[in-house]
Each structure stands twice: as structure tokens, then as C-alpha cells.
Design an enzyme around this catalytic site. Sequence first.
Site, PDB file in Angstrom:
ATOM      1  N   LEU A  49      24.852 -10.756 -35.098  1.00 23.14           N
ATOM      2  CA  LEU A  49      26.423 -11.429 -35.359  1.00 23.14           C
ATOM      3  C   LEU A  49      26.258 -12.939 -35.155  1.00 23.14           C
ATOM      4  O   LEU A  49      26.996 -13.614 -36.081  1.00 23.14           O
ATOM      5  CB  LEU A  49      27.149 -11.211 -33.940  1.00 23.14           C
ATOM      6  CG  LEU A  49      28.583 -11.435 -33.714  1.00 23.14           C
ATOM      7  CD1 LEU A  49      29.528 -11.042 -35.068  1.00 23.14           C
ATOM      8  CD2 LEU A  49      29.307 -11.222 -32.784  1.00 23.14           C
ATOM      9  N   TYR A 161      27.496  -8.986 -19.271  1.00 22.37           N
ATOM     10  CA  TYR A 161      28.612  -9.821 -18.839  1.00 22.37           C
ATOM     11  C   TYR A 161      28.511 -10.322 -17.586  1.00 22.37           C
ATOM     12  O   TYR A 161      28.663 -11.282 -17.294  1.00 22.37           O
ATOM     13  CB  TYR A 161      29.812  -9.098 -19.382  1.00 22.37           C
ATOM     14  CG  TYR A 161      30.229  -9.279 -20.783  1.00 22.37           C
ATOM     15  CD1 TYR A 161      29.389  -9.706 -21.804  1.00 22.37           C
ATOM     16  CD2 TYR A 161      31.283  -8.708 -20.937  1.00 22.37           C
ATOM     17  CE1 TYR A 161      29.787  -9.601 -22.937  1.00 22.37           C
ATOM     18  CE2 TYR A 161      31.957  -8.639 -22.393  1.00 22.37           C
ATOM     19  CZ  TYR A 161      30.930  -9.007 -23.488  1.00 22.37           C
ATOM     20  OH  TYR A 161      31.442  -8.841 -24.620  1.00 22.37           O
ATOM     21  N   HIS A 279      41.255  -2.822 -33.420  1.00 25.23           N
ATOM     22  CA  HIS A 279      41.712  -3.658 -34.559  1.00 25.23           C
ATOM     23  C   HIS A 279      43.138  -3.038 -35.189  1.00 25.23           C
ATOM     24  O   HIS A 279      44.071  -3.781 -35.204  1.00 25.23           O
ATOM     25  CB  HIS A 279      40.772  -3.302 -35.604  1.00 25.23           C
ATOM     26  CG  HIS A 279      39.353  -3.805 -35.283  1.00 25.23           C
ATOM     27  ND1 HIS A 279      38.879  -4.965 -34.511  1.00 25.23           N
ATOM     28  CD2 HIS A 279      38.066  -3.178 -35.616  1.00 25.23           C
ATOM     29  CE1 HIS A 279      37.660  -4.886 -34.234  1.00 25.23           C
ATOM     30  NE2 HIS A 279      37.090  -4.150 -35.110  1.00 25.23           N
ATOM     31  N   ARG A 377      35.990   0.904 -50.163  1.00 28.33           N
ATOM     32  CA  ARG A 377      36.070  -0.047 -48.994  1.00 28.33           C
ATOM     33  C   ARG A 377      37.512  -0.749 -49.438  1.00 28.33           C
ATOM     34  O   ARG A 377      37.488  -1.667 -50.342  1.00 28.33           O
ATOM     35  CB  ARG A 377      34.932  -0.922 -48.984  1.00 28.33           C
ATOM     36  CG  ARG A 377      34.787  -2.103 -47.882  1.00 28.33           C
ATOM     37  CD  ARG A 377      33.469  -2.843 -47.753  1.00 28.33           C
ATOM     38  NE  ARG A 377      33.761  -3.772 -46.856  1.00 28.33           N
ATOM     39  CZ  ARG A 377      32.735  -4.596 -46.369  1.00 28.33           C
ATOM     40  NH1 ARG A 377      31.956  -5.024 -47.387  1.00 28.33           N
ATOM     41  NH2 ARG A 377      32.683  -5.412 -45.508  1.00 28.33           N
ATOM     42  N   ARG A 382      50.869  -1.400 -44.911  1.00 29.33           N
ATOM     43  CA  ARG A 382      51.463  -1.208 -45.843  1.00 29.33           C
ATOM     44  C   ARG A 382      52.788  -0.939 -45.239  1.00 29.33           C
ATOM     45  O   ARG A 382      52.973   0.227 -44.563  1.00 29.33           O
ATOM     46  CB  ARG A 382      51.290  -0.244 -46.894  1.00 29.33           C
ATOM     47  CG  ARG A 382      52.016   0.162 -48.006  1.00 29.33           C
ATOM     48  CD  ARG A 382      51.639   1.495 -48.567  1.00 29.33           C
ATOM     49  NE  ARG A 382      52.645   1.982 -49.764  1.00 29.33           N
ATOM     50  CZ  ARG A 382      52.877   3.253 -50.369  1.00 29.33           C
ATOM     51  NH1 ARG A 382      52.038   4.098 -49.564  1.00 29.33           N
ATOM     52  NH2 ARG A 382      53.591   3.407 -51.269  1.00 29.33           N
ATOM     53  N   TRP A 629      73.756  24.736 -23.442  1.00 29.13           N
ATOM     54  CA  TRP A 629      74.150  25.447 -22.406  1.00 29.13           C
ATOM     55  C   TRP A 629      72.961  25.707 -21.550  1.00 29.13           C
ATOM     56  O   TRP A 629      71.984  25.759 -21.736  1.00 29.13           O
ATOM     57  CB  TRP A 629      74.755  26.877 -22.842  1.00 29.13           C
ATOM     58  CG  TRP A 629      76.014  26.754 -23.988  1.00 29.13           C
ATOM     59  CD1 TRP A 629      75.619  26.591 -25.363  1.00 29.13           C
ATOM     60  CD2 TRP A 629      77.240  26.555 -23.621  1.00 29.13           C
ATOM     61  NE1 TRP A 629      76.935  26.389 -25.837  1.00 29.13           N
ATOM     62  CE2 TRP A 629      77.684  26.618 -24.993  1.00 29.13           C
ATOM     63  CE3 TRP A 629      77.988  26.854 -22.536  1.00 29.13           C
ATOM     64  CZ2 TRP A 629      79.372  26.361 -25.159  1.00 29.13           C
ATOM     65  CZ3 TRP A 629      79.393  26.885 -22.859  1.00 29.13           C
ATOM     66  CH2 TRP A 629      79.856  26.650 -23.906  1.00 29.13           C
TER      67      TRP A 629
END
Length: 803
Positions: A49, A161, A279, A377, A382, A629
Site C-alpha cells: 500500500l 495496532y 465502502h 470493471r 445510480r 380483526w
Amino acid sequence: MLAELCCERRPGFWRMLLVAVCMALLGCLRAQGLQGHISVVLLGATGDLAKKYLWQGLFQLYLEEAGKGHNFSFHGGALTATEQGQEAVTKILEALSCPKDVPPDRCAELKGQFQRLSRYHQLKTTEDYAALSKDIGALVQREGLWEAGRIFYFSVPPFAYADIARSVNGSCRPGPGAWLRVVLEKPFGHNHQSAQQLAADLGSFFHEEEMYRVDHYLGKQAVAQILPFRDQNRKALDGLWSRHHVERVEIVVKETVDAEGRTSFYEEYGVIRDMLQNHLTEILTLVAMELPFDVGSSEAVLRHKLQVFQALRGLRRGSAVLGQYQAYSEQVRRELHKPAGFLSLTPTFAGVLVHVDNPRWEGVPFLLMSGKALDERAGYVRVLLRNRACCVQSEARWAAEQSACLPRQVVFHIGHGALGGPAVLMSRNLFRPALPGGWEEAVGPPGLRLFGSPLSDFHVYRPVRAQDAYSVLISHIFHGRKDSFITTENLLASWAFWTPLLDSLAREAPRLYPGGADNGHLLDFEFSGGQLSFSVQQAEQLVPGPGPAPAPSDFQVLKATYRDGPLVTAWAEELIAKLAGDVEAAAVRAVRRSGQFHLALSGGSSPVALFQQLATGHYAFPWARTHLWLVDERCVPLWDPESNFQGLQTHLLQHVRVPHYNVHPMPVHRHRRLCAEEDRGAQAYAEDIAALVANSSFDLVLLGMGADGHTASLFPQSPAGLEGEPLVVLTESPSGPRRRMSLSLPLINRARRVAVLVMGRLKREITLLVSRVGHEPRKWPISGVQPASGQLVWYMDYEAFLG
């Protein structure tokens, strides 16, 4: 000089005076526009990344902010030894690129500056973090600056973490007056419980305002444009942006690649956790949230997003369809060394139907869909509006591009696909929208069609300058734009919404699909009554192959006979869905026949699931023409939790729009007394039925069956209501509350249709017994249910039918 003076130690009064003078001088410097020093620490600096996006994003931040008085240093950190780590970072920095409008010579100069400001540190121990903090302090002091803040970007797996957070909090926080921003990458947990635990761990080290959880889709230009677009066109758009005009909303991300090389991650998370829970749900909140007065207020935006989470209707197994491309299990066996017979149940495709239960969006379907190994892809949002126009002349005579009969839609095109990049499209027969700066009207390729219309039918807008999502988000981190990130509260709300569905699908076998263009229509799905189903039915595998034993959902609804009447049996959830569909069909037929539908409902626990299904999944139900009812009622006030009417009110009436004068509770509480004979409540109810229901013949009566064979409030060894003239009677229950009011068997048997719902393993014994007896209502009142000219249908779940 100033920094050295401020850092000298002075005893007592002089030290206090010096600190006050230093703070005043620093305040003056800030007031003069000197922005101070910012340290950016990228943890996981040599990972994928970081290589692909994060270093480039940090370089872009430097290009944008360095000329505005800010002073930076960039620190890459990882477990790799210093020499090898520095070599890897140097290679990454050499590959950085400048915007297209920057001349090559200037680009080389800027890259050189950035490289001199960047260095690598091995960060393995608390002592390493303390040394980093000392280095940053020395750098700030040497440059004669004040420290504005530190950014720590955690580009590391979540299991790391807690240890890193402990080291940062204990050894590497900036001093007083400087801010700290900690950036976290998904996944943020695996379910609600794990997300809570991770949030608690991080919350013990950092304040909420210090944490920035990244969802990189919020940095994609078309997604980031949703709120500004709505705000810029607030006056024209707000009236259209609601259930009165929107037919449905589609939020779609399709990928052509498969999961090869990532199956260890995908086996743990699957497509729903990987794409939909984060996302696509975040995008949904941007579309559905109420616009705050000031969309630039992070606090207001986050508060309004949370309101969307709070309005989301709970998901059930029928809310989703799942698929898996055929090569996936083989890839898992190869990469994870699974045995030859292993078959994965992990979905690589999912479509989910979501509803937002608030006044703006009630009844509007939000369709979330994502998958791998698909035909293209593409990603888009919409918003399809209803079209109520009816054009008399032929299509050839419609006004080109602007006819009211053409489809009306707003599309936020996230990227790729036929357009190749981000864009905002609006049908020309709506209005010409305004867009914030940085976007311009564009013309697409001639002859291109999108969403059923030629591109020429749309106003098309594209960004003037393409920006990578991470560059956008890194800029927002620097500026403290919290609305572009996930708060703890919103994160846990999202997991609370998705976890029940994930649990219910854990053993669901996904539909196999070949991948790519060969998928054909195999994954097409449709929605009806709050449920999704594949449009193309696939032959079921009757003899399972190797792998897990078949789950309950692998079996379909079965039809047979019971006591010479039709029997429908299935697992509980499928059974309730089938019964709800049958009730709706009966209602539609009755309204067509006579203009109204008279439905008599039993109390107790069994019908609760049916009430909830009718309330949340059947939007075509003719509630305005329906009379409700009660079959029976306990002799308690109507507001008492024991009251059958109270259960009906809680689980059904408050969720649907039945005219109040069409709701007929039993009059058990009259003249401040409960079921007193002299108050003639039973007779009054019978008179109401005779006056409103043709021939006192209900269109549908829903009954249950007790473990002793009772039905309605007609009990064994009690003659009341089993025969004779009275349509409504008072009875005695063997258990409390003892006194009851009930429809009689003769009245029940006048109905056009009677449905008996029997659920749960505790009913197995009475189910078996009643199947063998004849017409003996004094022993087993349920055996007396035999409509004279109508139909009796039994609905039993597998536990009641098979034990």
C-alpha cells in the site's frame, strides 16, 4: 535560538516566567502565519500500500502545502533493519511522479527536496519509538521551529495496532500544544464483537478526535462529490431526492479480477466484509443522509450519517443473494493447502437489498452489489427516478434528449467502465446542475450508451484534474477533515447492521458462476416483498458432493397434505416468507373481488415473525383496503403487555398504514370492567362483524395450534364456542389470564380461507397426534376447523413437522 532558550531548565519563578514568555512568543509567531513543523510517520513504509499509494500521497501533500509556510519531515518505519529499509524507501521515492503540469526540471527539484526530508527508521520496540520522538524533537529545535503536530499512518495489519498504539502513546506523542493524528486502515474487525474489542483497545491509547479510520472510497473523486453536488443543487434536487420520486438506488462495484493470490484474506472476509460493510455502506449514507445546513461541518455530517445507520432496517437471510466463481475453491486448496475435497462457502459475489426506514426513504430499495470475476470493471451510484409521464406521440417525435418520457437518473460514476474515470451524469430532462469548482462539463465518446440511454441524454461532468483517493484523504487528514473518515460510533453501527446477516449466511452455499462474460444472466437478481432472489433458477444438486453437510437453507419449501388439507412445510424463515406471500396474494385477490380484505389474526408468539415480515417486506400490500380483526383476546386492558392487540400494535400496526377505523380490537374492556357478561362485549363484536363482513365470512383467518390442541381461545373439555349460534364467545383458559374472548368455530368455518401456523419442536407431539384423530373438537378443538366452503391450509416448520 528561541527553541534553545525555551528548552533550557530554569528553577522556580524564573522558569515559570520563561515558559510564559516562550508561549507568548510562540503565539506571536503563529499569528504571523508561520505554520510550524509537521512530522509524518508512515508505519509499514515498505509494504504494498505504501509503495503504490501512500508515499505518492505524502509527496502530493508536500507539493500542496510546503509553499504555504508549513515545514515537514517524513519518517518511514517498519520492522526491517535500517540499511535494507532505507534502500527500499529510496527506490520508492525515486519512482514518485509529479502532476502533468509540472515541468520535468521543476519536478526533479521537488522530488530531491522531498527525498532529503524523508528517512527510514527501524521501529520494533518502545525504545525505537522513544528514539524517533527524540530525533523529531532535535530536528524541530535545530530548525528553530515550533511543533504543530504529528501524523502516524498505520499501514500495518490490525493485529499490530495495539502494540504500536501503546508505543506511540507512551513514547512518541508530541508535546503540549501540538496535535496528534493516528490513521488506521481497514479491516476494522471481523464482526460487531471484534470491532468493539479493537475500538476499546485503540480507545485506551488515543482520543476519538485523534483517530482517522480510512475508507479509501471516500477519497474517490465521484464519491467525494456526492455531498457537494447535493448541496450545490439543494433547491432543485431536495424535492426529488425522496421516496415520492426515487424508484431505487443502485450502489455497484464490479471487478474482473479474481481473488488469486489473496485467498487467505478472502477466506476470512469474503465480499460482504471486504466491500459492502464498509465502502458501499459509506456511500449509501452519503446518498441517504439528510443534508446538514452546513455540509462543511464535519460534526454535522458525521451526526447525519449516524442517523442513517439508526434508520436502517435489519437484514435477514432473504435480503441477500450470494455467488462464488467456479475456480475459487481450487485456488483456496492450492494456496492454503486444503485437502482435495475442500469446498469453500466464501462468497465472491453478493447483492443485498437495504431499506432506510425514515420519512424520506420509506419503501425505496437500495441495492448494494459487488463481486469478483465479473464481466467488467466499473463502479457507480445510480439514483433512478420514477417516470410518471405518458407521451402520446411516438418515440420518434419526442423532444430529443429532453422528453419527459425518457429515463430520469443521476449517476455518480466512480471509475473505470465505459467512461474510464470519475464523472457525474444527470439526465437532461431533469435540469442542468451546478457543480463546485474543479469540475467541468465534458463530452463522451460518440455512440456510447449507459444505463439504457445514449450518453448524449446526460449532462456529463468530469474533474479538471484527476486525483488519487489516497492523495485526497491524506490532504483531509492534514487539514483535520473528520467527515471523510469513519468514527468509532459509525463503525460499530455499521457492524451492528451487517453482523446478523453475516451470521445467518455463514453456512449458505453460494451460487457458482463461471466468471467474466460467460456468467450470462446467471447472477441477475430481482427483488419482491423485501426479498432478493436470482432471476434464473438453477438446478439443485440432489446428491451433495464432498464437503460440508447440507445446511437448512439447501432444502426448499415442501408441499404435501395434512388432515386431508394442503400442507406447506419449510425451515422457519422460509415458511414465514411463504405464508406472508400467501397472505398478500389473498389480500390482492379480495380487493379485486370486493374492494376490501377482511383478515382475522390470532395472538400468541407464533404470528410475531409473520407480523414483522408483513411490516417490513410487503410494500404492495393493500393496507388501505384491509380490515384487521382479532381471532381471540385475553381479558386484560388493551395496553397490557399480555394483550394480543398490544402485540399486533407493536409488531405490525405501528409499521404499516392501516386506517384506524379499519382496525377492530375485541371489546374486552367496557365500562371499566373486563369481559363482564352484562357488558355484552362478545355480542357487540359479533354485530360489528355481521355489519362489515359480507355473510360474516372472513377472507382469511390465521390460527395457531396449542400443545393441548386448542386453537384461538377454544380449549379442550370446554364447550364454549365449539358449536351453536354465537359468533363470538367468552371462554376460560386453563392458564392465566384465564378469561378470554374468542371467535367461535362456526364463525371460523365460514371463512374463505383458514391458515394454521404451527412452529417449534414443542409442537411435534400434538402435530403427530392431531394427524391421526377425526372430528373431535371437544378433545382437540383444532380438529373442528373445517371451513364449510373455504380452504384450510397448514403451515408447519420442520421442527414441528419432523421434530
